[in-house]
Design an enzyme around this catalytic site. Structure first.
Site, mmCIF file in Angstrom:
data_model
loop_
_atom_site.group_PDB
_atom_site.id
_atom_site.type_symbol
_atom_site.label_atom_id
_atom_site.label_comp_id
_atom_site.label_asym_id
_atom_site.label_seq_id
_atom_site.Cartn_x
_atom_site.Cartn_y
_atom_site.Cartn_z
ATOM 1 N N CYS A 112 0.795 -1.211 0.000
ATOM 2 C CA CYS A 112 0.000 0.000 0.000
ATOM 3 C C CYS A 112 0.833 1.269 0.000
ATOM 4 O O CYS A 112 2.030 1.249 0.077
ATOM 5 C CB CYS A 112 -0.847 0.031 1.266
ATOM 6 N N ARG A 142 -0.282 3.643 -5.899
ATOM 7 C CA ARG A 142 0.216 2.636 -4.954
ATOM 8 C C ARG A 142 -0.874 1.630 -4.579
ATOM 9 O O ARG A 142 -0.620 0.663 -3.874
ATOM 10 C CB ARG A 142 0.745 3.307 -3.690
ATOM 11 N N PHE A 323 -3.281 -2.085 -1.975
ATOM 12 C CA PHE A 323 -3.150 -2.832 -3.220
ATOM 13 C C PHE A 323 -3.234 -4.288 -2.840
ATOM 14 O O PHE A 323 -2.309 -4.843 -2.264
ATOM 15 C CB PHE A 323 -1.803 -2.533 -3.890
ATOM 16 N N GLY A 344 2.813 -3.590 4.142
ATOM 17 C CA GLY A 344 3.820 -4.643 4.201
ATOM 18 C C GLY A 344 3.192 -6.007 4.279
ATOM 19 O O GLY A 344 2.008 -6.184 3.965
ATOM 20 N N GLU A 1010 19.666 -13.292 -18.034
ATOM 21 C CA GLU A 1010 20.274 -12.066 -17.522
ATOM 22 C C GLU A 1010 21.670 -11.917 -18.100
ATOM 23 O O GLU A 1010 22.407 -12.876 -18.162
ATOM 24 C CB GLU A 1010 20.368 -12.160 -15.999
ATOM 25 N N GLN A 1075 13.692 -18.238 -9.792
ATOM 26 C CA GLN A 1075 14.091 -19.281 -10.734
ATOM 27 C C GLN A 1075 13.588 -20.621 -10.241
ATOM 28 O O GLN A 1075 13.660 -20.895 -9.043
ATOM 29 C CB GLN A 1075 15.606 -19.388 -10.819
ATOM 30 N N GLN A 1084 25.304 -16.580 -9.354
ATOM 31 C CA GLN A 1084 26.669 -16.108 -9.379
ATOM 32 C C GLN A 1084 27.328 -16.639 -10.633
ATOM 33 O O GLN A 1084 27.253 -17.833 -10.919
ATOM 34 C CB GLN A 1084 27.414 -16.598 -8.137
ATOM 35 N N CYS A 1243 23.679 -30.408 -25.661
ATOM 36 C CA CYS A 1243 24.010 -30.790 -24.286
ATOM 37 C C CYS A 1243 23.855 -32.301 -24.088
ATOM 38 O O CYS A 1243 22.898 -32.898 -24.568
ATOM 39 C CB CYS A 1243 23.092 -30.024 -23.340
ATOM 40 N N CYS A 1249 28.021 -27.809 -15.688
ATOM 41 C CA CYS A 1249 27.908 -26.501 -16.331
ATOM 42 C C CYS A 1249 28.636 -25.411 -15.546
ATOM 43 O O CYS A 1249 29.234 -24.521 -16.129
ATOM 44 C CB CYS A 1249 26.455 -26.091 -16.480
ATOM 45 N N CYS A 1254 32.256 -27.521 -19.738
ATOM 46 C CA CYS A 1254 31.265 -28.287 -20.500
ATOM 47 C C CYS A 1254 31.942 -28.964 -21.698
ATOM 48 O O CYS A 1254 32.544 -28.286 -22.533
ATOM 49 C CB CYS A 1254 30.151 -27.352 -20.969
#
Ligand code: SF4
Length: 1628
Positions: A112, A142, A323, A344, A1010, A1075, A1084, A1243, A1249, A1254
C-alpha cells in the site's frame, strides 16, 4: 468409441501411452462430466464473488471447515463459561483444535501507500482531513483496483473523533448533549438487509447493556453510493455509527478498555449469528474513528459525506491506500485497522498466530480485573496479516503497553550488529534482548502507522523495505508518507525533511505536541523498566562446548546407524563430507529431474515430502550474504512467562547463539537444573505389527511430554539415541516427533511452558534443520552427522588424502565446526528466501508445503500446513520408516551404504527424467531429422516410471477424432513455444545465438536470460554463404534472413547488460522474480566464466565474479513490481512485460496481483526447471510442481476475472507434445523449454555446467570447449517441429482443431490407472478442477495490445515538435515543466525512443529538461546520453534507475526553510543498475544508494544503509552521514566518503573492499572534479565549504577500493609507473 493409440488418421508421431482416449459412454465415472469442481476447501481456492463469501471481522474467505467451527465454538464456549479451553486433552482430542492454516494465510496479500498528518499544537482542524484526502488521492498508483477497474482494493482514514460534527447531529436529533469525556463511537459495517441489520443492532445493544454501557443512539453514516465501483457496490455494507456512554469509568484508558471488551463480546456473539460474517467494527473508541471501504483513494472523500463536512475536525489523520493481490471486494480488509495502518507483509504469520494461541494460556493481567478469558482468542486465524497484527498490537496496548513499546516489541529493529546502539544506548539493546525471549518478531517488510488517539507514530521494519519520508511545516504540522509530493506545500514553509531508516520510529505526542525521533522514543521506552538488570540476574548463555574428538561408534556400528536412519552414500559423500571438508553446502546444476518423494518407488526420509516456501513479489527475499546484519540465529530456551507481567522471571532463560548443539552442549543443557530437562525417547514398537504402531508411539510420546511439562520441565529433549538398537523398535522420524509434541502442547495450552530440543541421528542437511525448527524444535543435536564427520576425518582414506596433499589438513574438531558453519549459512539462506530475518520468528512458523502426506499425518504433527494432493497415511509412513530401519538389521549386512541415486543418475538408482538415453534418442531424431527416431524418443517418455504429477493423468474426449489435416498448422503451435531464460555467460555465445536464431525461425521466442546481448545480433543476417556468416563467424547452419536477437529480454536482480537499447530492442521484457531450480536465491557467474566478451556486455571486468543478489532491490512489494512494470512499459511501450514466478501454494493470489500490476504475461516455472548452479538442498527442496502452480494460477485468475488480462506461460521439464497438451488443458497459453532446448542443441547432460568445462561447449566460455559446440539452429527447429506435429496429432485424436479449444479445458484430463509404490491416496482433483473458461480465446489473450501506462508526461514531451526535431536530427532543445509525484518514470520513454534510434551512445543531440516540483518514482530511469534532467524540488525512490548516460541534477528550491544537506531529497534505491551518466543531488538519499551501479558517477550529501551495494563500476561521492553496510558486495568502482566524526569505518562492510585515504593524485583530482561539478550544478554549500578548505577536508575522506580497482591510478599513486614499467619490460 475408444480410440486406438495409433491411427492412420493422425500423425504417426503420436504414440504416447498416456494418450488413452476414453469414450464418454463407457466411462461415465471418469468422463469430462466427472472432472467436476471439487469443494473449494480441498482446492484451497477462494471464489469471491458470492454474497455469502462476504467477510466479517476481516475474515479472508468463507471457507470454514467443521473443525474450524468446532474449534471456534469450543473456545467461545470456554471463554464465556470462564473455562480454559486448554484444559488437558489427550493427543487425539488435542488434534481437534484448530491452528493457523497456510491456505487461509495465502488467500490475501497486499501492500500500500500510507501516511499520517498531525498537529503539533493540539489543534483540531478540517485542513488535516482535507490534506489527508489529497495525499491519499496522490497515492492512487500505490493502490489497486478490482477487475472492474473501478472498485478500489481499499482506502480509508483514521482520525480523532469529530465531536463537533457529531454534536450538531445530536442537536438535530433532539438528543441530550454528549459528554465527550465518557463517550465513545463505533463505526460499524452492518448487513445490508434491514431485518438482519436490526437483529445485529439488537445484539450489539444487548451486550452493551449487559456491560453497563449506555447506548445513546445510532447514526446512519451519510454516503454517496454512486461513486462506488461495481464489485464494491455488490458487497457494500450498511454503515452506521453507534454512540455509547461509559459512566462507570472515569479514566480514558479504562473507558477504552471497557469499549474494547464490549467489542470482543459483541464479536463473539455475532460469530454464531447468521449475519455474523456481514458484521464488522471499523472502530469503537472514545478517541479515534476509522472511515474506510472498498474504495479508490480519491473516492474516500466523495463517498463519506462527513469527510467533506467542515465540522469534521481532527488533530491527526492516518490514511491508507491498499493494493490487494486479488480482486475480492472485502470492505473490512480496507485500512487503517483499529490501531494501525500497515504497508507490508508478515512473513511469519502462521507461527505468530500459533504462538499467540499458545499464549492464551499464560497471559493475564490485573488490569482486566479477572476478565482476561473474555479477550481470547488473541488472533483470528482467518483474518489478514494486517488485521492480526492490529489485533495483537491492540491487545498489548489495551493491556497496559504503550503504543511505541508495543511496536518495538512486535517489530524490533536489527539491534545486534548496530554499533551506535550497542555503544551509546545499551538500554535499548537490553529492551530488545529481554523481549527476544518473550515474543517472536512479526517479521516482514513493513511501514506501520499507528495511533491510540494520544500518540501517533510510524515505524519501519528492520531492513527498511518500505519508503517512509517525513517533513514538518512552519504551521506546526508534521507529515509522514510513503512518498513526497503528495501535498503541494511551499518549500519556504517546510522546516525539516527526513526519512525513516531501517527499524526507525517517529512519534508525536498529540497532547503536548512533542515530536520524538527514533532514539528519543526508544530510550524513553527502554528506560521505563530495568531490563538490563533483569537480564543480568536471570538470563544465561549456553557456553560453547567443543565437539568430540573421539568417535562414538565403531565403523560397523556407524554403518548400521546410518542404514537404519536412512543415510545413502550420496548423503554422506556429497553432503556431509563435503560440508565437513569445505564448510559450505555443495552445489549442483540443471535442476531436479527425479520424482517427488511420494511418486518415487524408493523410500524417502520424511523431510523429502516438504518443500521450502519462498518469497516472491508480495514480499522480498533477504540477502543473507550481504545484508546478513539484520539476521540472527539466536534462540532462547525455557519457559515463557506471562507477557502482561513484565518482570525478572521472564528473563530467566538460556540463550543459544545458534540452534546446532554439539554433544557436549547437549549434555550441558541436560545438566541445567533451572530448566528441569526431561529426555524422552522417540522409539515406537512394532512387535504387535506396523498397523497403528506409529500413531500409538506418537500418542505415547505426546502424553509423556505433557506429563513432563506439567511436572515442571521447561526443556523437553526428544532423543533417538540409544546404545541398544532394537529391530522391533524403530525411531519415530524426528520431524514427526517434534511436530506432534509441538502441536500437542499448543493444543493443551502448555507450549509456552517448555522448549523442545531434538537429539537425533536423522538430521544432516540444511533442509532437515530448517524443517525441525520450522515445526517447533528450538535446537538440534545431530549426533550421527557429527559422528559421520569424525569418522570421515579418521578414515584411512582421508588420512591418505591429507598425506598426499589431495585435501588440506584438517582436525577432527574442525570437520564438525565446518559442518556447523555450513548448516548455519544454509539456515540463513533458507530463512532469507522467505524474507525472514530471525530464527526466533522462523521457529514454529511452518514455512513449508507438503507434497505427499495424508490428513492423519498432517493433523497429528503439521497442522495448518498445506498438503493439497494428500498422500501417505500414518501406516504407510510407518512402513517407509521401518523399511529404512530394517536395513540396519539385515542378516547379510551390507559392507557400505547404498547409493539411492537421488542426486546423480546411477544404474539401479532413482529415475532421472533427463538421462543419457533420452538425450541420445533426441539427438538422433533432431540431427537426422528422422521421425521414427522421434517416435522412439516418445516411446521412451511414455514408458518411463511415474516422474511428475502429470504422469498420473491421461487424456479423454467425448469428441470423435478428426483428420490431422484439419488441425491448425504446426507454425501456429510453434509460435507459442519459448525457450528458458539462460544467460549468455552461463551458456556459451554459440548456444545462446543458435537458440535465438532457431526460435526466430519458427516464430517462437528465445529468452536472453540475464546478462545483456550484443547489438550485432539485432539485425537480420544478409551475408550468409554456405551456412556461414562473417557477422557471426562462430556459427554454422545459418540462412540469410536469420536474426539472433532474443525476442524476450530478461531483467533480473543483477541488471547486468540492461541498458536502454537492450530494452528498446525487445519484443518482450521479462522480470524474473524467481528461478525454478532455486527460488528465492540469486545467482553467481564464476570469475572464470567472465570472459572479456561477457564482461563487455555486462559492463563489468573480465575475471571478476558477478553476483546476482537474491532480491530485486526495486521490488519489495506488489506496488514496487507494478512500478518496475510501469518503468518497462515506459521505456519500451511496444514490448509486452512478462513476470516469471515459481510454483508454490498461493501463487494464484500472487499472480492476480501481478495481473493487476499491469503485466502482459505471467510465467509459472516448476521446481524441475532451471539450469544454473545452486546448493543441492535448494534444488531438491524448494519450489513446487508446475502442474500445481499453473492450475492454481489459471483458476484463481478466472475467479478474479483477470484471466483475460494476461497470457499464461509454463515451463519446467517440458519434453513433448503430451506435456504441451497437459499444460494447455491446465490453462497455459505458451510453453517454455529449458533443458530440452539445450539438449537439442548439443548438451549431453554431463552436469558440470558451473565449472566452465562443458565438454560440448554448450555451457563454457573457454575457446577450446566452445569450438566443440555441435549445434546448428536447424536441430532445435526440428525438435520443435516434432513437438508441434505431436501436438497436432493429439488434438486430432481428441477431436479438436486448435490449441485454443483445449486451453483450460480440464475435461480432457482424467486419472490414469497407474499404481504407485507407496500410496493410492493421492488426490489430483486440484489439477482437474475447472473454474470456467476465459471470456476470450487464448489467441485473443496472447495477441491483445501491449498494456498501456495511460497518458504520461513523456508522451507530452515526445509530442513536442522541438523535442521531436531534436531527437530526429540530433539537435539541442531546452524545456521547463512542472512535475508532480504522479509523474512517474519521467525521461524513460524519451530515452527509449533515442536508444531505439541511436543505441546507447550514438545520440549527438541534447535534450535539457528543467522540472519544478516533486518527481514521482523512477525519475530519469534508463536515461541515455544527451538527456539532462534538472529538478528543483525533490524526488521519490529509484532516481536514475538503469540510467546509461546523461545527467540528473536535483536541488531544493531557493528560500526553503531547511538546510539542504540535512534534508532527504531523493528516496531509496537510486541508480540501481545504472550503466553510465551522472547524478548530483543537494540533499540526502535513502537506502541502497547506487546499488548495482556499474558506471554512473554521483555526488550525494548523505545516504541510508547499504550504499554502493553490489557496485561493479562507477564512482560515488558522499559528503554527509551514511548508514550501515556500505560497499557490501562491491566488486568494482570507487567510493569517496567524507568522515567528519570518525564513525565511517564501523559502517563499512569490509568483506571485499579496503579503506584508504585519498592519496593518489588521480583520485584526488577525480574527487575534486566531481565536487566542483556538484557545486556548480546544485549550489551545494557543503561542496563549496569542502572545496574552499580542501587541505582540511581531503584527509577526512575515505576511499573505498575493491580489489579490481587496486591497480588504477585513482586508487594507487604507483599504478601508472608500474604500468609503464610493465610495458617497457614487455617491449624489452
Ligand atoms: S553438457 Fe554442458 S550444458 Fe549439458 S549438462 Fe553438461 S556441462 Fe551442462
Amino acid at each position: 468409441m475408444a480410440l486406438a493409440t495409433k491411427s492412420c488418421l493422425v500423425s504417426p508421431l503420436v504414440v504416447d501411452k498416456r494418450l488413452h482416449v476414453a469414450a464418454s459412454a463407457s466411462s461415465s465415472g471418469s468422463s469430462c462430466s466427472t472432472a467436476r469442481v471439487p469443494s473449494w476447501s480441498k482446492l484451497g481456492l477462494t471464489f469471491y464473488l458470492r454474497q455469502s463469501d462476504f467477510v466479517g471481522f476481516g475474515l479472508r474467505g468463507a471457507r470454514k471447515s467443521n473443525s474450524a467451527q468446532h474449534g471456534d465454538a469450543s473456545r467461545s464456549q470456554g471463554a464465556a463459561g470462564g473455562l480454559k479451553w486448554w484444559a488437558s486433552a489427550t493427543p487425539r482430542e488435542a488434534r481437534q483444535y484448530e491452528v493457523a492454516n497456510l491456505d487461509d494465510i495465502l488467500a490475501e496479500r497486499d501492500a500500500c501507500g500510507v501516511g499520517y498528518i498531525a498537529s503539533l499544537k493540539n489543534e483540531y482542524s478540517h485542513k488535516i482531513v482535507k490534506d489527508a484526502l489529497t495525499s491519499l488521492g496522490c497515492m492512487e498508483h500505490r493502490g489497486g483496483c478490482g477487475a472492474d477497474n473501478d472498485s478500489g482494493d481499499g482506502a480509508g482514514v483514521m482520525t480523532s473523533i469529530p465531536w463537533g460534527l457529531f454534536k450538531k447531529w445530536f442537536q438535530e436529533q433532539g438528543l441530550a448533549e454528549v459528554d465527550e469525556s465518557h463517550c465513545g463511537v463505533g463505526q460499524v459495517f452492518l448487513p445490508r438487509d434491514e431485518s438482519l441489520a436490526a437483529a445485529a443492532k439488537a445484539v450489539v445493544e444487548e451486550v452493551f447493556k449487559k456491560e453497563g454501557v449506555e447506548v445513546l443512539g445510532w447514526r446512519a453514516v451519510p454516503v454517496t453510493e454512486s461513486v462506488v465501483g461495481h464489485f464494491a457496490k455488490i458487497t457494500m455494507p450498511r454503515i452506521e455509527q453507534i454512540f455509547v456512554k461509559v459512566s462507570a469509568e472515569d479514566a480514558m484508558d479504562d473507558i477504552e478498555r471497557e469499549l474494547y471488551i464490549s467489542r470482543k463480546l459483541i464479536e463473539k456473539a455475532a460469530s454464531t449469528e447468521p449475519w455474523g460474517e456481514d458484521f464488522y467494527f471499523c472502530s469503537l473508541s472514545s478517541r479515534t474513528i476509522v472511515y474506510k471501504g472498498m474504495l479508490r483513494s480519491e473516492v474516500v472523500g466523495q463517498f463519506y459525506d462527513d469527510l467533506r463536512n467542515e465540522d469534521y475536525t481532527t488533530q491527526f489523520a492516518i490514511y491508507h491506500r491498499r493494493f490487494s493481490t486479488n480482486t475480492t471486494p472485502k470492505w473490512p480488509l480496507a485500512q487503517p485497522m483499529r490501531f494501525l495502518g500497515h504497508n507490508g507483509e508478515i512473513n511469519t504469520l502462521q507461527g505468530n498466530l500459533n504462538w499467540m494461541r499458545s499464549r492464551e494460556a499464560t497471559m493475564e493481567s490485573p488490569i482486566w480485573r479477572g476478565r482476561d478469558a473474555e479477550l481470547r482468542p488473541f488472533g483470528n486465524i482467518k483474518a489478514s496479516d494486517s488485521a492480526n497484527l492490529d489485533m495483537v498490537a491492540e491487545l498489548f496496548m489495551r493491556s497496559g503497553y504503550g503504543p511505541e513499546e508495543t511496536m518495538m516489541m512486535m517489530v524490533p529493529e536489527a539491534y545486534k550488529k548496530h554499533p551506535t546502539l550497542m555503544v551509546k544506548y545499551p538500554e535499548i539493546v537490553d529492551f530488545y534482548e529481554y523481549y527476544k525471549g518473550q515474543m517472536e518478531a512479526w517479521d516482514g517488510p513493513a511501514l506501520l502507522l499507528f495511533s491510540n488517539g494520544r500518540t501517533v507514530g510510524a515505524c519501519l521494519d528492520r531492513n527498511g523495505l518500505r519508503p517512509a519520508r517525513y517533513w514538518r511545516t512552519n504551521d506546526d504540522l508534521i507529515y509522514v508518507a510513503s512518498e513526497v509530493g503528495v501535498l503541494d506545500i511551499p518549500a519556504a514553509n517546510v522546516t525539516m525533511k527526513g526519512r525513516l531508516g531501517p527499524g526507525m520510529m517517529i512519534c508525536v505526542n498529540l497532547e503536548s505536541g512533542e515530536v520524538y525521533e527514533n532514539t528519543e522514543v526508544k530510550k524513553r521506552v527502554a528506560n521505563a523498566k530495568p531490563y538490563g538488570k533483569w537480564l543480568a540476574e536471570g538470563s544465561r548463555k549456553l557456553e560453547p562446548v567443543s565437539f568430540n574428538d573421539s568417535t562414538l561408534y565403531s565403523p560397523d556400528s556407524l554403518l548400521k546407524h546410518q542404514q537404519a536412519f536412512g543415510y545413502s552414500s550420496e548423503d554422506v559423500q556429497m553432503i556431509i563430507e563435503s560440508m565437513a571438508s569445505s564448510g559450505k553446502e555443495p552445489t549442483f546444476c540443471m535442476g531436479d529431474d527425479t520424482p517427488l518423494a511420494v511418486l518415487s518407488e524408493r523410500a524417502h526420509l520424511l523431510y523429502d515430502y516438504f518443500k521450502q516456501r519462498f518469497a516472491q513479489v508480495t514480499n522480498p527475499a533477504i540477502d543473507s550474504l550481504r545484508e546478513g546484519l539484520v539476521m540472527s540465529l539466536e534462540m532462547n530456551l525455557g519457559k515463557r512467562e506471562n507477557m502482561l507481567d513484565a518482570g525478572p522471571a521472564n528473563a530467566a532463560q538460556v540463550t543459544l547463539s545458534d540452534p546446532i548443539l554439539s554433544d557436549g552442549e547437549l549434555s550441558a543443557l541436560q545438566a541445567t537444573e533451572s530448566l528441569k530437562p526431561a529426555t524422552l525417547s522417540t522409539f515406537f514398537d512394532v512387535n504387535d505389527g506396523i498397523e497403528g504402531a506409529l500413531q500409538r508411539g506418537l500418542d505415547k510420546l505426546c502424553e509423556a511430554a505433557d506429563e513432563a511439562v506439567r511436572s515442571g520441565s521447561q526443556l523437553l529433549i526428544l532423543s533417538d539415541r540409544t546404545d541398544d538398537m532394537d529391530a522391533t523398535k524403530p525411531a519415530i522420524p524426528p520431524l514427526l516427533a517434534v511436530g506432534a509434541v509441538h502441536h500437542h502442547l499448543i493444543s493443551n495450552g502448555l507450549r509456552m511452558s517448555a522448549s523442545i530440543v531434538i537429539d537425533t541421528a536423522q538430521c544432516f542437511s540444511t533442509h532437515h534443520f530448517a524443517c525441525l525448527i520450522g515445526y517447533g524444535a528450538s535446537a538440534i543435536c545431530p549426533y550421527l552427522a557429527l559422528e559421520t564427520c569424525r569418522q570421515w576425518r579418521m578414515s584411512t582414506k582421508t588420512i591418505a588424502f591429507i598425506k598426499n596433499g589431495k585435501i588440506p589438513s584438517i582436525t577432527v574438531e574442525q570437520t564438525q565446526k565446518n559442518f556447523k558453519k555450513a548448516v548455519k549459512a544454509g539456515l540463513l539462506k533458507i530463512l532469507s528466501k522467505m524474507g525472514i530475518s530471525l530464527l526466533t520468528s522462523y521457529h514454529g512458523a511452518q514455512i513449508f508445503e507438503i507434497y505427499g502426506l495424508g490428513g492423519d499425518v498432517v493433523d497429528t504433527a503439521f497442522r495448518g500446513s498445506t498438503s493439497r494432493i494428500g498422500g501417505l497415511t500414518m501406516n504407510e509412513l510407518a512402513n517407509e520408516t521401518v523399511s529404512f530401519w530394517t536395513k540396519g538389521f539385515a542378516e547379510e549386512a551390507a559392507k557400505k551404504l547404498e547409493n539411492f541415486g537421488f542426486i546423480q543418475l546411477r544404474p539401479g538408482g532413482e529415475y532421472h527424467g533427463n538421462n543419457p538415453e533420452m538425450s541420445k534418442l533426441l539427438h538422433k531424431a533432431v540431427r537426422e531429422k528422422n521421425q521414427s527416431a522421434y517416435a522412439v524418443y516418445q516411446e521412451h517418455l511414455s514408458t518411463r516410471p511415474v516422474n511428475v504429477l502429470r504422469d498420473l493423468l491421461e487424456f479423454q474426449s467425448e469428441r470423435k477424432p478428426i483428420p490431422v489435416e484439419n488441425v491448425e498448422p504446426a507454425s501456429g503451435i510453434m509460435e507459442r513455444f519459448v525457450t528458458g531464460g539462460m544467460s549468455l555467460g552461463a551458456i556459451s555465445r554459440e548456444t545462446h545465438e543458435v537458440i535465438a536464431i532457431a526460435m526466430n525461425r519458427i516464430g517462437g521466442k528465445s529468452n536472453s536470460g540475464e546478462g545483456g546481448e550484443d547489438p550485432i545480433r539485432w539485425k537480420h543476417l544478409s551475408d550468409v554463404k554456405e551456412g556461414l556468416s562473417d557477422t557471426l563467424p562462430h556459427l554454422k547452419g545459418l540462412e540469410n534472413g536469420d536474426i539472433a536477437s532474443s525476442a524476450i529480454k530478461q531483467i533480473a536482480s543483477g541488471r547486468f547488460g540492461v541498458t536502454p537499447s537492450f530494452l528498446a530492442n525487445s519484443e518482450q521484457l521479462e522480470i524474473k522474480i524467481a528461478q525454478g531450480a532455486k527460488p528465492g536465491e540469486g545467482g553467481q557467474l564464476p570469475g572464470k566464466k567472465v570472459s572479456p566478451y561477457i564482461a563487455s556486455l555486462r559492463n563489468s571486468k573480465p575475471g571478476v565474479p558477478l553476483i546476482s543478489p537474491p532480491p530485486h532491490h526495486d521490488i519489495y512489494s506488489i506496488e514496487d513490481l507494478a512500478q518496475l512494470i510501469y518503468d518497462l512499459h515506459q521505456v519500451n511501450p511496444v514490448a509486452k512485460v512478462s513476470v516469471k514466478l515459481v510454483a508454490e501454494a498461493g501463487i494464484g493470489t500472487v499472480a492476480s496481483g501481478v495481473a493487476k500490476a499491469n503485466a502482459d504475461v505471467i510465467q509459472i516455472s516448476g521446481f524441475d526447471g532451471g539450469t544454473g548452479a545452486s546448493p543441492i538442498s535448494s534444488i531438491k527442496h524448494a519450489g513446487g510442481p508446475w502442474e500445481m502452480g499453473l492450475a492454481e494460477t489459471h483458476q484463481t485468475l478466472i475467479s478474479n476475472s483477470l484471466r483475460e488480462r494476461v497470457a499464461l506461460r509454463v515451463d519446467g521439464g517440458l519434453k513433448s507434445g503430451v506435456d504441451v497438451i497437459m499444460a494447455a488443458a491446465m490453462g497455459a497459453d505458451e510453453f517454455g523449454f529449458g533443458s530440452l532446448a539445450m539438449i537439442a542443441t548439443g548438451c549431453i547432460m554431463a552436469r558440470i555446467c558451473h565449472t566452465n568445462n562443458c565438454p560440448v561447449g554448450v555451457a563454457s566460455q573457454r575457446e577450446e570447449m566452445r569450438a566443440r559446440f555441435p549445434g546448428v539452429p536447424g536441430d532445435l527447429v526440428n525438435y520443435f517441429l516434432y513437438v508441434a506435429e505431436e501436438v497436432r496429432g493429439i488434438l486430432a485424436q481428441l477431436g479438436y482443431e486448435k490449441l485454443d479449444d483445449i486451453i483450460g479445458k480440464t475435461e480432457i484430463l482424467k486419472r490414469r490407472d497407474v499404481q504407485l509404490a507407496k500410496t493410492q491416496s493421492l488426490d489430483l482433483s486440484f489439477l482437474m478442477a475447472n473454474a470456467g473458461m476465459p471470456k476470450w480465446t487464448s489467441t485473443q489473450i496472447r495477441k491483445q495490445e501491449v498494456h498501456s501506462n495511460g497518458p504520461v508526461l513523456d508522451d507530452v514531451l515526445l509530442a513536442d515538435p522541438e523535442i521531436a526535431d531534436a531527437i530526429q536530427n540530433e539537435k539541442s532543445v531546452e524545456k521547463s515543466l512542472k512535475i508532480y509525484n504522479v509523474d512517474r518514470s519521467v525521461g524513460g520513454r524519451v530515452s527509449g525512443a533515442i536508444a531505439k534510434k541511436y543505441g546507447d551512445t550514438g545520440f549527438a543531440g541534447e535534450i535539457k529538461l528543467k522540472f519544478e516540483g516533486s518527481a514521482g518514482q523512477s525519475f530519469g530511469c534508463f536515461l541515455t546520453p544527451g538527456m539532462h534532467l534538472r529538478l528543483v524540488g525533490e524526488a521519490n525512490d529509484y532516481v536514475g534507475k538503469g540510467m546509461a548516460g546523461g545527467k540528473i541534477v536535483i536541488l531544493p528550491p531557493e528560500g526553503c526553510g531547511f538546510k539542504a544537506e540535512d534534508a532527504t531529497i531523493v528516496g531509496n534505491t537510486c541508480l540501481y543498475g545504472a550503466t553510465g551518466g551522472q547524478l548530483f543531488a543537494n540533499g540526502k538519499a535513502g537506502e541502497r544508494f547506487a546499488v548495482r551501479n556499474s558506471l554512473a558517477e554521483a555526488v550525494i550529501e548523505g545516504t541510508g544503509d547499504h550504499a554502493c551495494e553490489y557496485m561493479t563500476g562507477g564512482c560515488i561521492v558522499a559528503i554527509g552521514k551514511v548508514g550501515r553496510n556500505v560497499a557490501a558486495g562491491m566488486t568494482g568502482g570507487l567510493g569517496y566518503f567524507l568522515d567528519e566524526d570518525d564513525t565511517f569505518p564501523t559502517k563499512v562492510n569490509k568483506e571485499i573492499v579496503k579503506m584508504q585515504r585519498v592519496t593518489a593524485p588521480a583520485g584526488q583530482q577525480q574527487l575534486q572534479r566531481l565536487l566542483q561539478t556538484h557545486m556548480d550544478e546544485t549550489g551545494s554549500s557543503k561542496a563549496k565549504e569542502i572545496l574552499s578548505n580542501w587541505e582540511k577536508f581531503l584527509p577526512l575522506f575515505w576511499q573505498l577500493v575493491p580489489p579490481s580497482e587496486e591497480e588504477t591510478p585513482e586508487a594507487n599513486a604507483n599504478a601508472e609507473d608500474r604500468r609503464v614499467e610493465n610495458l617497457v619490460a614487455q617491449t624489452a
